[in-house]
Design a protein around this motif. Structure first.
Motif, mmCIF file in Angstrom:
data_model
loop_
_atom_site.group_PDB
_atom_site.id
_atom_site.type_symbol
_atom_site.label_atom_id
_atom_site.label_comp_id
_atom_site.label_asym_id
_atom_site.label_seq_id
_atom_site.Cartn_x
_atom_site.Cartn_y
_atom_site.Cartn_z
ATOM 1 N N TYR A 199 60.663 16.106 -20.594
ATOM 2 C CA TYR A 199 60.244 16.396 -19.227
ATOM 3 C C TYR A 199 60.644 15.220 -18.334
ATOM 4 N N TYR B 91 62.053 9.203 -15.947
ATOM 5 C CA TYR B 91 61.926 9.483 -17.387
ATOM 6 C C TYR B 91 61.261 8.268 -18.002
ATOM 7 N N ASN C 20 69.645 21.668 -17.724
ATOM 8 C CA ASN C 20 68.859 20.863 -18.660
ATOM 9 C C ASN C 20 69.627 20.536 -19.938
ATOM 10 N N THR D 107 61.999 19.332 -10.449
ATOM 11 C CA THR D 107 61.261 19.045 -11.671
ATOM 12 C C THR D 107 61.872 19.793 -12.852
ATOM 13 N N THR D 108 61.336 19.513 -14.031
ATOM 14 C CA THR D 108 61.802 20.226 -15.228
ATOM 15 C C THR D 108 61.613 21.718 -15.082
ATOM 16 N N THR E 48 62.034 14.330 -13.973
ATOM 17 C CA THR E 48 62.317 14.791 -12.611
ATOM 18 C C THR E 48 63.589 14.127 -12.105
#
Length: 115
Positions: free
Chosen positions: A32, A100, A74, A53-54, A34
């Motif tokens: 996860y 992260y 992703n 965001t994820t 951003t």
């Protein structure tokens, strides 16, 4: 070690389009995190352009709403910024940002909007 590599800047006429990319290495693709794009014009402070965001939730600066689109891939750990209807005031160095654990920055890419 997390590294971000940007590409896609350049010179474009007013009303034109550009697409910026930023690819990350050194992180887990399924994690996860951003993404964000920021920009800094000469003599000005760095400002937020957009974040994602994820889960795909996005946020934009008022000055770019309706013209810029942030997206992410992703699996490729890559973020994009599609910039349409560019204006001279969009001229700046654009930086990608990855949250992260800590925060990481790309090297910056110059976008110049001029006739």
């Amino acid at each position: 070690q997390v590294q971000l590599v940007e590409s896609g800047g350049g010179l474009v006429q007013p009303g034109g389009s550009l697409r910026l990319s930023c690819a990350a290495s050194g992180i887990i693709a399924s994690a996860y995190y951003t993404w964000g794009w920021y920009r800094q014009a000469p003599g000005k402070q760095r400002e937020l352009v957009a974040t994602i965001t994820t889960g795909g939730n996005t946020n934009y600066a008022d000055s770019v709403k309706g013209r810029f689109t942030i997206s992410r891939h992703n699996a490729k750990i890559t973020v994009y910024l599609q910039m349409n209807s560019l204006k001279p005031e969009d001229t700046a160095v654009y930086y990608c940002n990855l949250v992260y654990g800590g925060g990481y920055w790309g090297q910056g890419t110059q976008v110049t909007v001029s006739s």
